[in-house]
Motif scaffolding. Sequence first.
Motif, PDB file in Angstrom:
ATOM      1  N   VAL A   1     -39.084  25.753 -15.018  1.00 28.51           N
ATOM      2  CA  VAL A   1     -38.532  26.052 -13.475  1.00 28.51           C
ATOM      3  C   VAL A   1     -38.846  24.156 -13.448  1.00 28.51           C
ATOM      4  O   VAL A   1     -38.290  23.174 -13.285  1.00 28.51           O
ATOM      5  CB  VAL A   1     -39.059  26.692 -12.743  1.00 28.51           C
ATOM      6  N   GLY A   2     -39.965  23.810 -14.755  1.00 31.68           N
ATOM      7  CA  GLY A   2     -40.274  22.476 -14.570  1.00 31.68           C
ATOM      8  C   GLY A   2     -41.711  21.745 -15.180  1.00 31.68           C
ATOM      9  O   GLY A   2     -42.885  23.108 -14.742  1.00 31.68           O
TER      10      GLY A   2
ATOM     11  N   HIS B   1     -44.375  21.337 -20.247  1.00 29.89           N
ATOM     12  CA  HIS B   1     -46.092  20.158 -19.457  1.00 29.89           C
ATOM     13  C   HIS B   1     -45.565  18.772 -20.756  1.00 29.89           C
ATOM     14  O   HIS B   1     -46.620  18.053 -21.492  1.00 29.89           O
ATOM     15  CB  HIS B   1     -47.015  20.337 -20.152  1.00 29.89           C
ATOM     16  N   ARG B   2     -44.266  18.348 -20.949  1.00 32.97           N
ATOM     17  CA  ARG B   2     -43.903  17.587 -22.172  1.00 32.97           C
ATOM     18  C   ARG B   2     -43.897  15.761 -20.988  1.00 32.97           C
ATOM     19  O   ARG B   2     -43.335  15.716 -20.579  1.00 32.97           O
ATOM     20  CB  ARG B   2     -42.764  17.421 -22.664  1.00 32.97           C
TER      21      ARG B   2
ATOM     22  N   THR C   1     -32.504  29.890 -19.310  1.00 34.46           N
ATOM     23  CA  THR C   1     -33.062  31.027 -19.807  1.00 34.46           C
ATOM     24  C   THR C   1     -33.425  31.670 -21.342  1.00 34.46           C
ATOM     25  O   THR C   1     -31.880  30.863 -21.396  1.00 34.46           O
ATOM     26  CB  THR C   1     -32.845  31.577 -18.801  1.00 34.46           C
ATOM     27  N   VAL C   2     -34.547  32.137 -21.686  1.00 37.31           N
ATOM     28  CA  VAL C   2     -34.123  32.947 -22.519  1.00 37.31           C
ATOM     29  C   VAL C   2     -34.743  34.649 -22.370  1.00 37.31           C
ATOM     30  O   VAL C   2     -35.642  34.875 -21.136  1.00 37.31           O
ATOM     31  CB  VAL C   2     -35.545  32.238 -24.343  1.00 37.31           C
ATOM     32  N   THR C   3     -33.987  35.321 -23.218  1.00 37.79           N
ATOM     33  CA  THR C   3     -34.128  36.935 -22.591  1.00 37.79           C
ATOM     34  C   THR C   3     -34.659  37.223 -24.090  1.00 37.79           C
ATOM     35  O   THR C   3     -34.537  37.096 -25.379  1.00 37.79           O
ATOM     36  CB  THR C   3     -32.725  37.706 -22.470  1.00 37.79           C
TER      37      THR C   3
ATOM     38  N   GLY D   1     -34.267  20.708 -19.994  1.00 36.11           N
ATOM     39  CA  GLY D   1     -35.451  20.393 -18.973  1.00 36.11           C
ATOM     40  C   GLY D   1     -36.581  19.839 -19.429  1.00 36.11           C
ATOM     41  O   GLY D   1     -37.624  19.682 -18.328  1.00 36.11           O
ATOM     42  N   VAL D   2     -36.682  20.317 -20.762  1.00 37.53           N
ATOM     43  CA  VAL D   2     -38.400  20.495 -21.230  1.00 37.53           C
ATOM     44  C   VAL D   2     -38.137  18.772 -21.916  1.00 37.53           C
ATOM     45  O   VAL D   2     -38.465  17.972 -21.914  1.00 37.53           O
ATOM     46  CB  VAL D   2     -38.390  20.900 -22.245  1.00 37.53           C
TER      47      VAL D   2
END
Length: 276
Positions: free
Chosen positions: A68-69, A230-231, A256-258, A275-276
């Motif tokens: 998410v962030g 947390h980058r 997303t990863v499943t 997003g990372v």
Amino acid sequence: MPHLLLMILAVLAVFAAPRASLAQVETPVSQCQMIARSLPAVTFASVSASAALRVQAKANEEVRITYVGHSTFFIETPGGVKIATDYNGWYKPPALPTVVTMNKAHSSHYTTNPEPGIEYVLHGWQEGSETGADHDVVVGDTYIRNVPTDIRGWGGAMEPNGNSIFIFEVAGLCIGHLGHLHHELTEKQYAEIGRLDVLMVPVDGGLTMGAESMSRVVQRLRSALILPMHRRGPPISQFLSMFGKGFDAVTDDDATVTVSIRNLPKRPTIHILSGV
């Protein structure tokens, strides 16, 4: 007659067994810990004790994990439990969480005003406690526990038990979130954590720990799937450079990863979500 008498006595002995010993059978035991641990009284949330025995039982089920962030991931379990890690209220998950976990180090890792409707708010710290927060909670198909660690205060001094590594056991998986980890772990903490199939790890290069120290923790835990978070500042390549040929790296266009026991990577893999 002697045989009949013995049978009657045996039946009476079963029914006369102390309630405490019967209750022990209902206590869920961590699948992930390397050593036996005497669990405190477990809180059964939204399930009966007998149902809790079936937690983690179906290894063919899948868990969805969405970045998410910052250090917030959104975990969706096969049983419909929704978990947001290091929930701060700024980064909104795609749906209202059932459970949120928080850590104390900075306001970006907790909120004093969680959204109404969140059923369980689990703090990774406990004011006034010498041993820190202690969570052993079953929610639906998920067993949630924590291992306290220390944090570094604004003046530089270490504050005992201000952070927790939260561990989510579901669908046969052991999923761990390091939170705002400020020091390398002790042998006791490694033992309390046990096996982690999926590891969420901060890669900020120093706000938590330097990349070299954090990489030692990751290598020791030897998780199959490593999810950076947390980058701040340093490129992700700096973190990746800490690992040798024993680790693979994947960059994903999806957030997303499943995950299931069956589709875990064969080699430790650092999976960089969008997003990372």
